[in-house]
Design an enzyme around this catalytic site. Structure first.
Site, mmCIF file in Angstrom:
data_model
loop_
_atom_site.group_PDB
_atom_site.id
_atom_site.type_symbol
_atom_site.label_atom_id
_atom_site.label_comp_id
_atom_site.label_asym_id
_atom_site.label_seq_id
_atom_site.Cartn_x
_atom_site.Cartn_y
_atom_site.Cartn_z
ATOM 1 N N TYR A 31 0.807 -1.218 0.000
ATOM 2 C CA TYR A 31 0.000 0.000 0.000
ATOM 3 C C TYR A 31 0.845 1.275 0.000
ATOM 4 O O TYR A 31 0.304 2.378 -0.078
ATOM 5 C CB TYR A 31 -0.925 0.034 1.231
ATOM 6 C CG TYR A 31 -1.807 -1.172 1.400
ATOM 7 C CD1 TYR A 31 -2.196 -1.951 0.317
ATOM 8 C CD2 TYR A 31 -2.255 -1.546 2.666
ATOM 9 C CE1 TYR A 31 -3.000 -3.067 0.484
ATOM 10 C CE2 TYR A 31 -3.066 -2.668 2.845
ATOM 11 C CZ TYR A 31 -3.434 -3.422 1.753
ATOM 12 O OH TYR A 31 -4.229 -4.524 1.930
ATOM 13 N N HIS A 89 0.887 -11.388 2.937
ATOM 14 C CA HIS A 89 -0.280 -10.732 2.347
ATOM 15 C C HIS A 89 -1.200 -11.711 1.624
ATOM 16 O O HIS A 89 -2.430 -11.553 1.634
ATOM 17 C CB HIS A 89 0.182 -9.639 1.381
ATOM 18 C CG HIS A 89 -0.779 -8.519 1.222
ATOM 19 N ND1 HIS A 89 -0.407 -7.201 1.196
ATOM 20 C CD2 HIS A 89 -2.121 -8.502 1.084
ATOM 21 C CE1 HIS A 89 -1.470 -6.425 1.061
ATOM 22 N NE2 HIS A 89 -2.521 -7.202 0.981
ATOM 23 N N SER A 120 -2.494 -13.931 5.795
ATOM 24 C CA SER A 120 -3.734 -13.345 5.297
ATOM 25 C C SER A 120 -4.163 -14.095 4.044
ATOM 26 O O SER A 120 -3.320 -14.418 3.193
ATOM 27 C CB SER A 120 -3.519 -11.858 4.975
ATOM 28 O OG SER A 120 -4.713 -11.245 4.558
ATOM 29 N N LEU A 175 -17.270 -3.959 7.170
ATOM 30 C CA LEU A 175 -18.407 -3.123 6.781
ATOM 31 C C LEU A 175 -18.885 -3.446 5.374
ATOM 32 O O LEU A 175 -19.745 -2.746 4.823
ATOM 33 C CB LEU A 175 -18.039 -1.642 6.893
ATOM 34 C CG LEU A 175 -17.478 -1.191 8.250
ATOM 35 C CD1 LEU A 175 -17.242 0.314 8.258
ATOM 36 C CD2 LEU A 175 -18.408 -1.595 9.383
ATOM 37 N N SER A 216 -12.269 3.985 7.249
ATOM 38 C CA SER A 216 -13.016 5.123 6.742
ATOM 39 C C SER A 216 -12.064 6.308 6.614
ATOM 40 O O SER A 216 -11.080 6.409 7.345
ATOM 41 C CB SER A 216 -14.170 5.490 7.687
ATOM 42 O OG SER A 216 -14.847 6.644 7.207
ATOM 43 N N ARG A 221 -17.221 9.188 10.792
ATOM 44 C CA ARG A 221 -17.437 7.740 10.715
ATOM 45 C C ARG A 221 -16.350 6.977 11.462
ATOM 46 O O ARG A 221 -16.612 5.906 12.012
ATOM 47 C CB ARG A 221 -17.511 7.301 9.258
ATOM 48 C CG ARG A 221 -18.802 7.756 8.575
ATOM 49 C CD ARG A 221 -18.853 7.350 7.138
ATOM 50 N NE ARG A 221 -20.083 7.807 6.502
ATOM 51 C CZ ARG A 221 -20.289 7.826 5.189
ATOM 52 N NH1 ARG A 221 -19.329 7.416 4.372
ATOM 53 N NH2 ARG A 221 -21.432 8.252 4.685
#
EC number: 1.1.1.307
Length: 266
Positions: A31, A89, A120, A175, A216, A221
């Site tokens: 990332y 990852h 993961s 979410l 978020s 939020r």
């Protein structure tokens, strides 16, 4: 989860503690945000022990040599003394690549640069491959398994495998990337408890015993996602969020990757 708060922790098999909610940024070398995250940690004024920092070995760096180089780059970018948790990852690279990556991570852990290790997106076959390697003398312990988990992608078989070994389950995309917020059962629970659908989903993860990783970019939020410790979902509530469905919204590598597939990002 009675009596828990944003400051509560769970104990890992390595005897370190992990927060009950991954409240913040999802960091990883892939990332390209390790340096930025750790700069923010330093600027925060918080003691290093008060922050749990996670990063990941990226898919294009599988195998001993590539992982060793990637880890050194992560340590240089983070520069906060140690990394609390380093995850693989994804299970690319074939068996040799996966186990070589784990060996490099164990060496870094033994050198004090990493405290806990995890994976993961590993299938049960990949987990058992790694477990056999560890038991044969490969070293290390699987402390965390990170997966996309929510009511529409429960992964109960993998969760059971991990729990039998006291491995903490992290739930990313808790979410559901806001794609299910209008589901009738979710809206009903939100109305019943005076909470948002997002808060219901975070609470669902907590009561399942997972460490949810809500994300978020909106300040309000972010605060809202932390306000989930003042209510409890009943057994009936939890049952209303049980669906016979497998509908991931992210990478479904658990089903995609086999022992033969090489990383498409090389």
């Amino acid at each position: 989860m009675t009596g828990t708060s944003l400051q509560s922790t769970l104990r890992l098999v390595t005897d370190y503690e992990i927060p009950v909610v991954g409240y913040g940024v999802d960091s990883a070398k892939w990332y390209e945000n390790e340096a930025e995250c750790c700069h923010a940690i330093k600027k925060s004024g918080l003691d290093r022990s008060q922050v749990f920092f996670t990063s990941k070995v990226p898919p294009m760096c599988m195998g001993y040599d590539k992982t060793k180089k990637a880890l050194e780059e992560s340590f240089a970018a983070s520069d906060i003394g140690y990394i609390d948790l380093m995850l693989v990852h994804s299970p690319y690279g074939g068996k040799e690549g996966r186990l070589g990556t784990w060996r490099a991570m164990v060496e870094a852990q033994q050198a004090g640069k990493i405290r806990s290790l995890g994976v993961s997106n590993y299938s049960i076959a990949h987990l058992e491959e790694l477990e056999a390697y560890i038991k044969s003398g490969g070293g290390g312990q699987i402390a965390v398994g990170q997966y996309e988990i929510h009511p529409w992608c429960p992964r109960e078989d993998i969760v059971e495998w991990l729990r039998q070994r006291n491995i903490i389950v992290e739930a990313y995309c808790p979410l559901v990337q806001a794609t299910r917020m209008e589901e009738p059962s979710l809206r009903s629970l939100a109305q019943k408890h005076g909470k948002s659908p997002a808060q219901i989903l975070v609470r669902w993860s907590l009561q399942k015993g997972y460490v949810p990783l809500p994300k978020s970019v909106t300040d309000s939020r972010i605060v809202e996602n932390s306000q989930v410790f003042d209510f409890v979902l009943s057994e009936e509530d939890m049952a209303s969020l049980q669906f016979d469905e497998h509908a991931p919204v992210c990478w479904d590598l658990v089903n995609e990757v086999t022992n033969q597939i090489e990383c498409p990002y090389d």
